[in-house]
Design a protein around this motif. Structure first.
Motif: not given
Length: 179
Positions: A157-167
């Motif tokens: 889930a965090f890998e998916i979110l990282s494609k949106i915003s690392e912040e």
């Protein structure tokens, strides 16, 4: 970015709902789509109300699809002509395609794994097509993100979110006490 989680009866609870939870904590639009009806039952007999139905054209407006594993959820996704059509369309448009546990078997059936680095739950490697199987928790190759199994749900889930915003990744990890 808009994310669609595809829920079929028998999906693995952790793999489907962890992604929804983390993305919604990050205030990302994340909707669940059922294959039929609105109620979906997880592999652990938990009833979940989906937001939308996969048969509508609306799903094509999303930027990312997520296919959880679990049994028979993963085979239900793999055996759905509509899911395979959506996977192929997302791949042709280079949109994000994410699958975890046994979920990547739908990617194999769609024929989009050729030469790609892919992971999945042990024992399903033979259904992935001609890919480079990786024995890792989370694997990214181009527009495809795959996760190994239930223990990978949060990192996936965090890998998916990282494609949106690392912040947003850092903010949600901190709030969840995830290191």
């Amino acid at each position: 970015m808009k994310v669609a989680i595809l829920l079929a009866n028998g999906f693995e609870t952790l793999e489907g709902l962890t992604v929804v939870d983390i993305l919604r904590r990050a205030e990302v639009q994340c909707d669940t789509f059922s294959l039929e009806g609105n109620e979906v039952t997880t592999s652990h007999k938990i009833k979940v109300q989906s937001d939308k139905n996969i048969m509508g054209e609306e799903i094509k407006d999303y930027d990312c699809i997520v296919l959880p594993g679990g049994m028979p959820g993963a085979t239900n996704l793999r055996d759905s002509e509509r899911v395979i059509e959506i996977v192929k369309e997302f791949n042709n448009k280079k949109k994000w395609i994410c699958a975890i546990c046994a979920g990547p078997i739908a990617l194999g059936k769609a024929g989009i794994t050729e030469g790609k680095n892919i992971t999945c739950y042990p024992g399903f490697e033979d259904q992935l097509g001609n890919c480079n199987y990786k024995d890792e928790l989370v694997v990214v190759d181009g527009n495809i993100i795959t996760g190994k199994g239930p223990a990978a749900a949060i990192p996936f889930a965090f890998e998916i979110l990282s494609k949106i915003s690392e912040e947003k990744v850092n903010k949600v990890k901190k709030a969840m006490l995830f290191k």
